[in-house]
Each structure stands twice: as structure tokens, then as C-alpha cells.
Motif scaffolding. Structure first.
Motif, PDB file in Angstrom:
ATOM      1  N   GLU A  33       0.816  -1.216   0.000  1.00  0.00           N
ATOM      2  CA  GLU A  33       0.000   0.000   0.000  1.00  0.00           C
ATOM      3  C   GLU A  33       0.851   1.268   0.000  1.00  0.00           C
ATOM      4  N   GLY A  34       1.917   1.253   0.777  1.00  0.00           N
ATOM      5  CA  GLY A  34       2.773   2.438   0.866  1.00  0.00           C
ATOM      6  C   GLY A  34       3.878   2.484  -0.172  1.00  0.00           C
ATOM      7  N   GLN A  35       3.987   1.401  -0.963  1.00  0.00           N
ATOM      8  CA  GLN A  35       5.039   1.270  -1.972  1.00  0.00           C
ATOM      9  C   GLN A  35       6.419   1.408  -1.332  1.00  0.00           C
ATOM     10  N   PHE A  36       6.610   0.678  -0.211  1.00  0.00           N
ATOM     11  CA  PHE A  36       7.886   0.653   0.500  1.00  0.00           C
ATOM     12  C   PHE A  36       8.621  -0.631   0.144  1.00  0.00           C
ATOM     13  N   PRO A  37       9.957  -0.593   0.129  1.00  0.00           N
ATOM     14  CA  PRO A  37      10.703  -1.857   0.026  1.00  0.00           C
ATOM     15  C   PRO A  37      10.433  -2.669   1.303  1.00  0.00           C
ATOM     16  N   LYS A  38      10.006  -3.914   1.161  1.00  0.00           N
ATOM     17  CA  LYS A  38       9.552  -4.722   2.299  1.00  0.00           C
ATOM     18  C   LYS A  38      10.633  -4.855   3.382  1.00  0.00           C
ATOM     19  N   LYS A  39      11.844  -5.178   3.017  1.00  0.00           N
ATOM     20  CA  LYS A  39      12.916  -5.361   4.005  1.00  0.00           C
ATOM     21  C   LYS A  39      13.197  -4.065   4.755  1.00  0.00           C
ATOM     22  N   PHE A  40      13.151  -2.958   4.057  1.00  0.00           N
ATOM     23  CA  PHE A  40      13.426  -1.651   4.662  1.00  0.00           C
ATOM     24  C   PHE A  40      12.319  -1.288   5.658  1.00  0.00           C
ATOM     25  N   ILE A  41      11.067  -1.460   5.267  1.00  0.00           N
ATOM     26  CA  ILE A  41       9.955  -1.101   6.163  1.00  0.00           C
ATOM     27  C   ILE A  41       9.908  -2.050   7.347  1.00  0.00           C
ATOM     28  N   GLU A  42      10.327  -3.285   7.148  1.00  0.00           N
ATOM     29  CA  GLU A  42      10.372  -4.259   8.246  1.00  0.00           C
ATOM     30  C   GLU A  42      11.301  -3.766   9.360  1.00  0.00           C
ATOM     31  N   ALA A  43      12.474  -3.289   8.985  1.00  0.00           N
ATOM     32  CA  ALA A  43      13.435  -2.764   9.972  1.00  0.00           C
ATOM     33  C   ALA A  43      12.903  -1.495  10.654  1.00  0.00           C
ATOM     34  N   ILE A  44      12.229  -0.654   9.896  1.00  0.00           N
ATOM     35  CA  ILE A  44      11.666   0.588  10.443  1.00  0.00           C
ATOM     36  C   ILE A  44      10.556   0.273  11.450  1.00  0.00           C
ATOM     37  N   LEU A  45       9.678  -0.664  11.095  1.00  0.00           N
ATOM     38  CA  LEU A  45       8.582  -1.038  11.986  1.00  0.00           C
ATOM     39  C   LEU A  45       9.114  -1.659  13.276  1.00  0.00           C
ATOM     40  N   LEU A  46      10.158  -2.432  13.168  1.00  0.00           N
ATOM     41  CA  LEU A  46      10.780  -3.023  14.355  1.00  0.00           C
ATOM     42  C   LEU A  46      11.305  -1.932  15.288  1.00  0.00           C
TER      43      LEU A  46
END
Length: 139
Positions: A33-46
Motif C-alpha cells: 500500500e505504501g510502496q515501501f521496500p519490504k525489508k526496509f519497512i520491516e526494519a523501520i517497523l521493528l
């Protein structure tokens, strides 16, 4: 200057705020939905989870949710989590002639910090829904 990491973090938090009462959201869905790179957003959410801004649930029906009501999470909270504190502006020339300029720049930093701390995720969503420019502030 705000990093891409912080921009993605803010956008993800806004998406979660829009779904606040809908339960956990999968990283895959946020990334899509946000058009984020999955691995990058995963680290940010953590990182946002470790700071107490988000909660996560594992397993079926799992994902990420805001840890608090969107009205209780400020844009300043998210930026400080991902960027660190709003620091003073540094000058190459540390002579006394810069003291006046430093005082003005400190006021600018404090005003910016105040605006970001008073602006919640709910405020951002409300302003966007009525077409108000969220970033249009006068200091």
C-alpha cells in the motif's frame, strides 16, 4: 533534512492510524500500500515497535498496530525515534560572531519541535482529508 527511512516510517504510521480500529496489518500489506521496500519497512517497523509506538502480533491474524490512539502519537515522537533528537545547527566557524545567529537558529529548532510535538497522527489524517496542506506552517 529528513531521511527516506523517517519518511517511510511516518507514512507507515499514518497508514496504521487510518486502520487503527481494524486490527493488525501485515508488513506485506503495508509495503504494498505504501510502496515501501519490504525489508526496509520491516526494519523501520521493528524500531518503532521497540520504542513503544507500535505493537506487533505474530501468527495468524498478526501484523502491526499502533500502540496508542493516533491522537496520542505525535509526528515528533516518530521523527525522534527514527532520526534522533532535534539537534542544534552546527557552524564550521565557532567564533563568538555566530552567537546571535545560533540564538535565532535555536528558536527555529524549538518552534519546529513544538509544531511536530503538537501534531498527532490524527491531525495529519484530518488535515489531509479536508485538503489542508499538512506542511504549510508559518513560524
Amino acid at each position: 533534512m529528513i531521511s527516506k527511512k523517517t519518511i517511510y516510517g511516518l507514512q507507515a504510521a499514518i497508514l496504521l492510524a487510518k486502520r487503527y480500529d481494524s486490527g493488525p496489518v501485515l508488513i506485506t500489506d503495508l509495503a504494498c500500500e505504501g510502496q515501501f521496500p519490504k525489508k526496509f519497512i520491516e526494519a523501520i517497523l521493528l524500531e518503532l515497535r521497540k520504542s513503544g509506538i507500535l505493537n506487533s502480533k505474530k501468527g495468524k491474524g498478526g501484523g502491526y498496530v499502533l500502540a496508542k490512539n493516533p491522537r496520542d502519537i505525535s509526528i515528533g515522537d516518530i521523527i525522534r525515534t527514527l532520526e534522533g533528537s532535534f539537534s542544534e545547527i552546527y557552524f564550521e566557524d565557532e567564533s563568538k560572531e555566530n552567537n546571535e545567529i545560533k540564538m535565532v537558529m535555536k528558536e527555529v529548532r524549538d518552534a519546529m519541535s513544538n509544531i511536530l510535538d503538537k501534531t498527532s497522527l490524527s491531525d495529519v489524517i484530518e488535515r489531509a482529508s479536508i485538503g489542508q496542506n499538512v506542511l504549510n506552517y508559518v513560524i
